[in-house]
Design an enzyme around this catalytic site. Structure first.
Site, mmCIF file in Angstrom:
data_model
loop_
_atom_site.group_PDB
_atom_site.id
_atom_site.type_symbol
_atom_site.label_atom_id
_atom_site.label_comp_id
_atom_site.label_asym_id
_atom_site.label_seq_id
_atom_site.Cartn_x
_atom_site.Cartn_y
_atom_site.Cartn_z
ATOM 1 N N GLU A 166 -19.228 -23.424 -34.890
ATOM 2 C CA GLU A 166 -18.200 -22.516 -35.384
ATOM 3 C C GLU A 166 -18.061 -21.274 -34.506
ATOM 4 O OE1 GLU A 166 -18.814 -21.607 -39.496
ATOM 5 O OE2 GLU A 166 -18.642 -23.696 -40.138
ATOM 6 N N GLU A 214 -23.016 -16.199 -42.228
ATOM 7 C CA GLU A 214 -23.279 -17.634 -42.267
ATOM 8 C C GLU A 214 -22.125 -18.289 -41.513
ATOM 9 O OE1 GLU A 214 -22.869 -20.970 -42.360
ATOM 10 O OE2 GLU A 214 -22.326 -21.080 -44.477
#
Length: 706
Positions: free
Chosen positions: A171, A162
Site C-alpha cells: 500500500e 495501519e
C-alpha cells in the site's frame, strides 16, 4: 450489508434502487457486453462495500495490540515531560484516533484520503462524544502542510498508522513513512508500530508448484499425451504473490527445507531512511533433501519501542503464541484454527524462478528483493548482489493467461482422468471434436483419439499458449479458431466438448457460457452429436462458517466504541453495489454443514435456453449459527449420474451434517453470507428459490429460513 428482518429473505438484485446511470459490463453467461443500470455513484458504493475496513475491525488481536502500543507510547512521552501529539495516517473509521484520545493524548490529528470514509469517521467521532478532540484532515498524508495556516500547526511526536497489506509494503508504506518522518513528525518521535520483520520458509511442495507450472498430461495407461512446451518449462513465471490462508494448507504435501528465516527488518521509527529498493541475502542449511520450489512468507509488527507487544501474522506452526492460544481456545477445531483469523493480512506464496535441488545439510542463499510496492525471492549458491532489482517476468504467456486456480485444475490428475475416461469412451477415431473452453489441454489431448479437433479461443493470450502446445507436440489435426462463425467452414462436428472453464468466470455457474455457445451453433450440428458435459447441477447447503462471515458482518461496538454509523454506511453501499452471492475459495475458510447438500437447479445443455425455476427445502439437521449458504456446480459428463463421470467444483467427499466440509481446492465456490447470523436448531427449514433466465444470463437466488 443487507438488512434482515424477522425472516431472512434476500434477492440477488435490489430492484427498488433509483437507477440513474448505466455501466458497461461483460455478462459471463451470455458473453455479451451489456449496459446495466446502476445508481449514480455505483463505483463509490462498490469501493466502500468491497473495502476491508470491517474485516480489520473484527480482528480483535490487531485492535487490542494497537491500543496497547498507543497507551505505551503516550505514557512514555508524558513521562518525558512532553505533550503527546498524535498523528493517525489512514484513519478509516477513526478508531485508532479515538483510542489515542482515551489513552490521554493531548492532541490528535486523523488523516484519511478517501473522502466518504473521512466523512463517516467524523460522524463516528461525534457519536462517541469526541467532537472537537480529533482534527480530521481529508487528504493524503503526503499533501498535509505543517505550520501556521497549514493543516497541522506543529509536527506530531507520535505516529499511529495501519498502511500494511499481505505483502506488508504493497500500500506504499515505505514512501508514507519516509515522507511522514521528513515533513510531519518530530525527530525523536514514537511510531506505532515501531518496526516489522519479514519471515520466509523454503519448501518443496509439488502440490503448490502445480499452481505455477503445468505438468505433462498422460492418459489412463500412463502414456504421455501432451508435453509442456520448452518456453513454459524455462519461464521464470510471475513474481506476483499468491496470498493464501496458510493455516488451512494441506501440510501433508509440504516438505519444509528450512526453518523460518528472518529475511528483512523494516524500521518504521525514522532512525534510518527506508530504501525504496533493497536486497538481502541469507545463508541457510537445508533440513532435508529436496527441490527448492516455493517460499512461504509472513511478517510481524513490534508495536512499541521496547518490543513488549508483538502482533504476528505467522501460520500456526511458526506462531510464537500457538501453544498459549491452543490452550485458551480449546473449542476451535481443528487446532490450526486457534490462530487469530484475518483476511486483510494473510500469508503468501512466492514461486521461485528456478527449482534447484539441495541435499540435506547443503548450504545455499535465500535472496530477498523488494521495490516500492512488491517483493520477490530467488535462491543462489553464492552471495551475489544482483545486477538489477527487476522482478522476474513471465515470457511464455501461460502465467499471464491463467489464474493460479486454473493452473491447478490443469494439473489435477484425478479431475483429468475423469474427463479422459469419458473422452475415450465417447469419441471415435473418425470423430470431429469442437472444444468450447478456454485453455483446455484436455481438448488438445482429444486429438490423440480422433480425426480432428477445433478449439475455440476468444482470448489471444490463451490462444497463443494453446498454439504453443500444438506446435511443441506436433498436433497436425488441431486447429484453433477465434470465433464461432468459422464453424461454417469446418468439417461436420460429431462431438462438442467443454470442461467447461472460461477466463471471464467468477462463480462456478458463469461457466454456463458453454451452453450459450452451444445454443448458437446447435442448428448446425447433427441431431446425434455428442455433448460433453451432458448437463450441470447447482447445489447448496446451509453452513456455519468459522470466520469468513466476519468480512460482511456488522461491527456494532468495537473495543468500547460505537461503530453503528459505520455499519449503516457500509450496509447502504452493499445494498447498491453487491450481489448476494460472491466467489470464495472455501478450502481456505472452514465451515460446518448444517444441512445435507441438495440440488437446487438442473441445466440440460441440449435444452439450454429453457427458463427454469425451482423451489427446494433444506432440512437443517444440526444446531448452530447459520451464517452462510455455500453453492457450487457439478458437471455431469454423461447421462449417467455417477461419481466416476461427475466433476465437482464443490465438496470432494459427501457432505456430512455437523462436520466440516472438504472443498475442491482448485475451484472457487459461490457464497452467500448472512450479515446477521440466524441461531437455528435442528429440524428448521431453509427454502431456496432459484430461477435461471438463460437468454439474459441471469441467475437469481432467494433464501428463506423459517
Amino acid at each position: 450489508m443487507l438488512k434482515l428482518k424477522n425472516q431472512f429473505q434476500i434477492l440477488l438484485h435490489v430492484n427498488s434502487v433509483n437507477m440513474s446511470t448505466f455501466k458497461q459490463i461483460l455478462n459471463p453467461i451470455t458473453g455479451r457486453s451489456e449496459w446495466e443500470p446502476q445508481c449514480e455513484n455505483y463505483d463509490y458504493h462498490q469501493e466502500i462495500a468491497r473495502a476491508a475496513f470491517a474485516d480489520m475491525l473484527h480482528d480483535t488481536e490487531r485492535n487490542q495490540k494497537y491500543y496497547k502500543g498507543l497507551q505505551l507510547a503516550i505514557d512514555k512521552v508524558h513521562r518525558q515531560g512532553f505533550k503527546a501529539n498524535v498523528l493517525d495516517i489512514g484513519t478509516g473509521t477513526g478508531i485508532l484516533s479515538m483510542m489515542a484520545v482515551r489513552c490521554g493524548a493531548d492532541s490528535v490529528t486523523a488523516c484519511e484520503a478517501f473522502r466518504p470514509m473521512a466523512d463517516c469517521a467524523e460522524k463516528i467521532i461525534e457519536k462517541n462524544g469526541m467532537k472537537g478532540m480529533i482534527n480530521v484532515i481529508k487528504k493524503r498524508s503526503t499533501e498535509i502542510l505543517v505550520g501556521e495556516g497549514g493543516d497541522m500547526s506543529r509536527r506530531a511526536n507520535i505516529l499511529v498508522t495501519e498502511v500494511f497489506d499481505t505483502e506488508l509494503i504493497g500500500e506504499g508504506a515505505i514512501s508514507i513513512f519516509n515522507h511522514a518522518h521528513k515533513e510531519l513528525l518530530e525527530k525523536n518521535c514514537i511510531v506505532v508500530p515501531d518496526s516489522a520483520t519479514m519471515y520466509a520458509q523454503v519448501v518443496e511442495c509439488p502440490f503448490a508448484w502445480s499452481w505455477n507450472m503445468p505438468k505433462v498430461l498422460a492418459n489412463l495407461d500412463g502414456e504421455i499425451l501432451l508435453t509442456t512446451p520448452a518456453d513454459i518449462q524455462q519461464c521464470q513465471g510471475s513474481a506476483a504473490l499468491h496470498d493464501i490462508q496458510l493455516n488451512q494448507f494441506p501440510l501433508k504435501d509440504v516438505k519444509f527445507l528450512t526453518d523460518p528465516i528472518a529475511v528483512q527488518h523494516f524500521d518504521w521509527s525514522g532512525k534510518t531512511v527506508l530504501k525504496l529498493e533493497n536486497y538481502s541475502s541469507t545463508k541457510f542449511t537445508a533440513k532435508h533433501s529436496g527441490s527448492l520450489q516455493v517460499v512461504f512468507m509472513w511478517w510481524d509488527l513490534k508495536m512499541d519501542t521496547e518490543n513488549q507487544v508483538l502482533l504476528s501474522c505467522a501460520p500456526f506452526w511458526a506462531h510464537p503464541d500457538y501453544e498459549q492460544l491452543k490452550t485458551a481456545n480449546r473449542k476451535r477445531i481443528p487446532n490450526q484454527n486457534v490462530i487469530p483469523w484475518r483476511d486483510h493480512w494473510m500469508q503468501a506464496l512466492y514461486y521461485l524462478p528456478t527449482s534447484p535441488r539441495i541435499q540435506e545439510s547443503g548450504e545455499m542463499y535465500l535472496n530477498f528483493h523488494h521495490d516500492e510496492y512488491s517483493l520477490w525471492f530467488t535462491v543462489s549458491k553464492s552471495e551475489q548482489k544482483p545486477l538489477s532489482l527487476r522482478q522476474p517476468m513471465c515470457n511464455c504467456g501461460f502465467h499471464n493467461a491463467y489464474s493460479r486456480t486454473r493452473a491447478g485444475q490443469l494439473n489435477d490428475n484425478l479431475r483429468n482422468k475423469k474427463y479422459l475416461r469419458v473422452l475415450e469412451e465417447e469419441i471415435k477415431k473418425d470423430s470431429v471434436v469442437l472444444v468450447l473452453s478456454d485453455g483446455s489441454l484436455l481438448g488438445l489431448a482429444a486429438s490423440k483419439l480422433c480425426a480432428k479437433v477445433y478449439c475455440l479461443e476468444s482470448s489471444r493470450y490463451s490462444s497463443k499458449v494453446l498454439q504453443g502446445y500444438v506446435d511443441a507436440n506436433e498436433l497436425k489435426n488441431v486447429k484453433i479458431i477465434n470465433c464461432l462463425s468459422e464453424i461454417d467452414n469446418l468439417d461436420e462436428i460429431t462431438c462438442v466438448f467443454g470442461e467447461p472453464s472460461f477466463l471471464s468466470a467468477l462463480v462456478p455457474w458463469d461457466n454456463f457460457y458453454f451452453g450459450t455457445l452451444l445454443s448458437q451453433i446447435q442448428s448446425k450440428l447433427r441431431s446425434d452429436v455428442t455433448i460433453i458435459p451432458r448437463y450441470a447441477t447447482i447445489h447448496a447447503t446451509a453452513v456455519e462458517f468459522l470466520d469468513l462471515h466476519k468480512i460482511r458482518s456488522p461491527l456494532g461496538e468495537c473495543e468500547g466504541f460505537d461503530l453503528a454509523v459505520f455499519d449503516e454506511f457500509v450496509e447502504k453501499s452493499a445494498n447498491l453495489a453487491d450481489s448476494i452471492v460472491e466467489p470464495q475459495p472455501l478450502w481456505e475458510y472452514p465451515c460446518r454443514a448444517l444441512s445435507k447438500s441438495q440440488e437446487i437447479l438442473r441445466i440440460d445443455f441440449n435444452k439450454f435456453f429453457e427458463t427454469k425455476k425451482t423451489i427446494t427445502e433444506h432440512q437443517l439437521k444440526a444446531s448452530g449459527s447459520c451464517n452462510g449458504v455455500a453453492l457450487w456446480v457439478d458437471w455431469h459428463l454423461t447421462g449417467e449420474l455417477s461419481s466416476k463421470t461427475t466433476v465437482t467444483s464443490g465438496p470432494v467427499i459427501e457432505v456430512e451434517v455437523d462436520k466440516y466440509i472438504n472443498w475442491d481446492i482448485h475451484s472457487r465456490q459461490g457464497v452467500h453470507l448472512l450479515p446477521h447470523p440466524q441461531l437455528v436448531k435442528s429440524n428448521r427449514t431453509m427454502t431456496c428459490e432459484t430461477s435461471f433466465l438463460p437468454r439474459d444470463g441471469d441467475i437469481h437466488f432467494k433464501f428463506h429460513i423459517q
